[in-house]
Write an enzyme that holds these catalytic residues in place. Structure first.
Site, mmCIF file in Angstrom:
data_model
loop_
_atom_site.group_PDB
_atom_site.id
_atom_site.type_symbol
_atom_site.label_atom_id
_atom_site.label_comp_id
_atom_site.label_asym_id
_atom_site.label_seq_id
_atom_site.Cartn_x
_atom_site.Cartn_y
_atom_site.Cartn_z
ATOM 1 N N GLU A 12 0.842 -1.194 0.000
ATOM 2 C CA GLU A 12 0.000 0.000 0.000
ATOM 3 C C GLU A 12 0.879 1.246 0.000
ATOM 4 O OE1 GLU A 12 -3.771 0.674 2.413
ATOM 5 O OE2 GLU A 12 -2.368 2.027 3.449
ATOM 6 N N THR A 43 -3.891 4.861 -1.873
ATOM 7 C CA THR A 43 -4.978 5.299 -1.002
ATOM 8 C C THR A 43 -5.687 6.536 -1.559
ATOM 9 O OG1 THR A 43 -3.556 6.714 0.360
ATOM 10 C CG2 THR A 43 -3.781 4.401 1.018
ATOM 11 N N TYR A 44 -6.828 6.795 -0.955
ATOM 12 C CA TYR A 44 -7.742 7.836 -1.445
ATOM 13 C C TYR A 44 -8.350 8.502 -0.226
ATOM 14 C CZ TYR A 44 -11.566 9.531 -4.559
ATOM 15 O OH TYR A 44 -12.446 10.271 -5.302
ATOM 16 N N ALA A 46 -10.726 10.864 2.381
ATOM 17 C CA ALA A 46 -12.157 10.877 2.663
ATOM 18 C C ALA A 46 -12.889 11.732 1.639
ATOM 19 C CB ALA A 46 -12.413 11.408 4.073
ATOM 20 N N GLY A 103 -15.190 4.001 3.649
ATOM 21 C CA GLY A 103 -14.463 5.202 4.049
ATOM 22 C C GLY A 103 -15.127 5.902 5.216
ATOM 23 N N ASP A 104 -14.485 6.959 5.677
ATOM 24 C CA ASP A 104 -15.007 7.764 6.772
ATOM 25 C C ASP A 104 -15.585 9.054 6.223
ATOM 26 O OD1 ASP A 104 -14.074 5.940 8.740
ATOM 27 O OD2 ASP A 104 -12.062 6.766 8.505
ATOM 28 N N TYR A 149 -12.171 -7.420 8.010
ATOM 29 C CA TYR A 149 -11.721 -7.047 9.349
ATOM 30 C C TYR A 149 -11.466 -8.288 10.181
ATOM 31 C CZ TYR A 149 -13.105 -2.484 7.796
ATOM 32 O OH TYR A 149 -13.196 -1.323 7.064
#
Length: 300
Positions: A12, A43-44, A46, A103-104, A149
């Protein structure tokens, strides 16, 4: 005679925040490229907070390296129309792998009608856009990954609910899953066992971080809502030098990764934090078999 199979290997990366970080990132990219990973994820932020920086990094990986990028894409707080445009842009730009994440939500932002709120919805949306581009894909397809998870998601009422969500993402069209960080080998084993019992069939790749930084471990364990092994934490805190701390952390990471591989994990995903040294130390100690280079394989 069947050809040999090799564990998958991936890393990553995250888009650089400034010019200095960009130089450092590209040093890491070139070093990791030499290990011939199956893909590298990007990564991307929020709701696409660093969208253009991420897309620029994806473009450069496609045009300037031999690496295959997996584009992270989050959906919560984003409209279906905006996500459709982004997915179309990614596929049109040559991206053939997308990691579909909830996502958050950005702080203070409320959901609006038409927003995509869950990862399984995003997986379906990706498949819909893919279907519209079938000619450009030359009858191929986009590989869609999702998160899993090994311990309960902080926002989930139970681990069983997490398994149900993972199954829903597979039903929606996901091809594979990558776990968020975990610190106990039994966590990965339990996840796979429970997922298979529930009907999940897609590969579940363990995501492992080199445990060489106590600051990073503390931050991530807080975000994930899981505790670092107390014995490991004590050894890291008690290390007299950075070199000793690094050795302890690499050994612990190798033990965790090897246990997952011995448990039948299809490969390994390393969270690098844009640093190559610890990741390469882990790989060296694991002696992870890699397929021969394409040119060599073709001549044999």
């Amino acid at each position: 005679m069947s050809p040999p199979t090799y564990p998958a290997l991936s890393y990553e990366l995250y888009p650089p925040r400034n010019a200095e970080a960009e130089d450092s990132l590209w040093t890491t990219i070139r070093r990791l490229e030499g290990t011939r990973p199956d893909f590298v994820s990007v990564t991307y932020g929020a709701a696409g907070s660093n969208q253009e920086t991420a897309i620029d990094l994806l473009r450069r990986l496609l045009t300037e390296t031999t690496l295959k990028p997996l584009a992270h894409l989050t959906c919560v707080g984003t409209s279906r129309a905006d996500l459709t445009e982004i997915v179309d842009r990614l596929i049109g730009g040559g991206v053939r792998g997308i990691l579909a994440l909830r996502g958050d939500a950005p702080e203070g932002r409320e959901s609006r009608p038409g927003d995509v709120e869950h990862a399984d919805e995003l997986v379906r949306l990706i498949r819909e856009v893919e279907a519209q581009r079938v000619a450009q894909l030359a009858a191929g397809k986009v590989s869609v990954g999702v998160a899993a998870y090994a311990t309960r998601h902080p926002d989930s009422p139970s681990f069983d609910q997490d398994i149900e969500v993972l199954l829903a993402k597979e039903v929606a069209g996901a091809d594979f899953a990558i776990t968020q960080v975990f610190f106990q080998a039994s966590d990965y084993s339990r996840l796979v066992t429970r997922a298979r019992q529930a009907g999940v069939t897609i590969p579940i790749i363990p995501g492992v971080m080199p445990m060489t930084s106590t600051r990073r471990l503390k931050k991530l364990s807080g975000l994930a809502g899981i505790d670092v092994d107390e014995a490991l934490w004590g050894r890291l805190e008690g290390a007299r030098t950075d070199e000793e701390r690094r050795r302890i952390g690499v050994e612990a990471t190798v033990d965790l990764a090897r246990a997952a591989l011995d448990d039948g994990a299809p490969g390994l995903h390393l969270y690098t934090f844009n640093e190559h040294s610890a990741a390469l130390d882990v790989l060296d100690a694991l002696e992870l078999e890699r397929p021969p280079e394409a040119g060599l394989a073709a001549s044999m």
